[in-house]
Design an enzyme around this catalytic site. Sequence first.
Site, PDB file in Angstrom:
ATOM      1  N   SER A 251      -6.080 -13.366  56.625  1.00  0.00           N
ATOM      2  CA  SER A 251      -7.505 -12.819  56.919  1.00  0.00           C
ATOM      3  C   SER A 251      -8.825 -14.466  57.248  1.00  0.00           C
ATOM      4  CB  SER A 251      -8.797 -12.358  56.512  1.00  0.00           C
ATOM      5  OG  SER A 251      -9.193 -12.866  55.034  1.00  0.00           O
ATOM      6  N   LYS A 252      -9.077 -14.745  58.189  1.00  0.00           N
ATOM      7  CA  LYS A 252      -9.980 -15.990  58.271  1.00  0.00           C
ATOM      8  C   LYS A 252     -10.891 -16.295  56.691  1.00  0.00           C
ATOM      9  CE  LYS A 252     -12.838 -17.297  62.062  1.00  0.00           C
ATOM     10  NZ  LYS A 252     -12.887 -17.694  62.758  1.00  0.00           N
ATOM     11  N   ARG A 253     -10.927 -15.149  55.970  1.00  0.00           N
ATOM     12  CA  ARG A 253     -11.756 -15.058  54.721  1.00  0.00           C
ATOM     13  C   ARG A 253     -11.224 -16.898  54.031  1.00  0.00           C
ATOM     14  NH1 ARG A 253     -12.628 -10.374  52.633  1.00  0.00           N
ATOM     15  NH2 ARG A 253     -12.205  -9.961  55.100  1.00  0.00           N
TER      16      ARG A 253
ATOM     17  N   GLY B 152      -8.905 -19.160  54.987  1.00  0.00           N
ATOM     18  CA  GLY B 152      -8.364 -20.321  55.122  1.00  0.00           C
ATOM     19  C   GLY B 152      -8.400 -20.197  56.633  1.00  0.00           C
TER      20      GLY B 152
END
Length: 526
Positions: free
Chosen positions: A292-294, A296
């Site tokens: 997920s974007k969190r 990286g």
Amino acid sequence: MISSSNIRVRFAPSPTGYVHIGSLRTALYNYLFAKKQGGEYLLRLEDTDKKRFVSGATENLLSVLETMGLLHSEGPFISQQLTVNSLPESPRETLRAGQQQTIESVKYPGIVEVGDYGPYIQSERLELYRKYAQELIDSKKAYYCFCSPERLDAMRKEQMTNKQMPKYDRLCCQLSSEEIQKNLDAKLPDTTIRFKLPDNETVWFTDMVRGEVSFNTASMADAVLLKSDGYPTYHLAMAVDDHFMRISHVIRSEEWLPSLPLHVLLYRAFGWDAPQFAHLPLIINADKSKLSKRQGDVAVEDYLKKGYLKEALINFVAMLGWNPGEGSMQELFSMDELIEKFDFEHVHKAGAVFDMKKLDWINAQYIKRLSVDELYEKSLPFWQEKDFYKAAKPEQQSEEYLKKVLFIERDRLNRLDAVGESNAFFFIDTLEYDKELLRWKKNTDDEIITALTKAQEVLTALDEQDWTQDNLSEKLMAAAGEKRGDLLWPLRVALTGAKQSPSPFEVAFVLGKIESLKRIGKALSK
Ligand code: GLU
């Protein structure tokens, strides 16, 4: 058996503003499958969630797909009904014009050439979805629901408190035709259309990756098909579109597997043949968490910006969930090889681990294969970002000089954004280093001076036109004799000011005669 010309697949992203690595894989697998079988790969923009509208997202998506070489094609247009009302905003205007002409090349103005055809855009096909929602109402396979969000919310909470599965209680399913008509005439704001699921029925289906899957309708809720804003939900739009676009295989991420029962039943309700389905494994981190974007970068754009080559990204993403089969050690695949080798037999069910080291390794392999000219072209924008490059003398910013540096760096480079990073001494005028660094083992100052003077003599004697790596290596090695380190170490430090660097032959070759002698002179003066 489906003949190859009937193979039609689609990549159906919702434009979110960036292209997730997982979406790239979905697009790629669709593309490979279609190309291998001589079928069609189509693009459909699923933009019916007005709340999620992101300005510029479509342009970005098209641009990334084009960069990655995943261009959609289009077969003959299915039905005139699919051409829907105009929307005022540009550049959709242009795309729609392209769709109707179908033969002419379409330009997304000022942004990207999309290939010969525009993508299908769901928000431009609303009439079609409404028509088919109505058809289900008429055949009593769907019903109007007038429940307010507040009522639905309260219902859900109560079900949760009672430890029941939250699902619509079918209140509106019991309305008489008079009550329904009255509500419709009153244009109640929360009016939706819901699918009426069969009660307690087990349905079987074969997924191309997961094999046999079965589900019972008792655990499912009557899904909304048409929302109160007149837009379809994903489920209705995808079923209708896949039917009218004559999609033979739906290849999509595993997160849609729970919706498969609904989709299969929708097809049945319409009396249409369902396509075949393939649900691709999730892409996960090494700790098994969802990518997920969190954690990286997940956007393809981010990887391109960091200097991953598109061929390397395609190669890497292809291996996220697929392998060429037992016994094959091959790890590097061109697009053509992927098209030749890709099959669903070797797509696995287990989550595919996103291994950054693997990506770096693959990227390094593709960088090594570039000619210096190609590497120069591709890396120039990255050089121009570097402070040491910006501050360098004009001759060290020249194409010729950069190509020499790249020649030396090519085999050690993982990413284009690392160009010059470990060899900034090529661009720095005055090297700062402790003179102790010049000392090889326990050599005395005199020994260092003798060595550097000898190197100075050798280099002075070499003409500019003979200034090649081979000549430098041959002459310096001859001068160094048995105890190579005595000469080569201080020479290398004099040229680079660094503990580690490429060999003094390589460095001297790039720096050229004048600069090399200047740096040796400075070392001697220390
Ligand atoms: N719009 C869906 C997504 O972005 C597509 C799912 C499908 O391929 O059916 O995930």
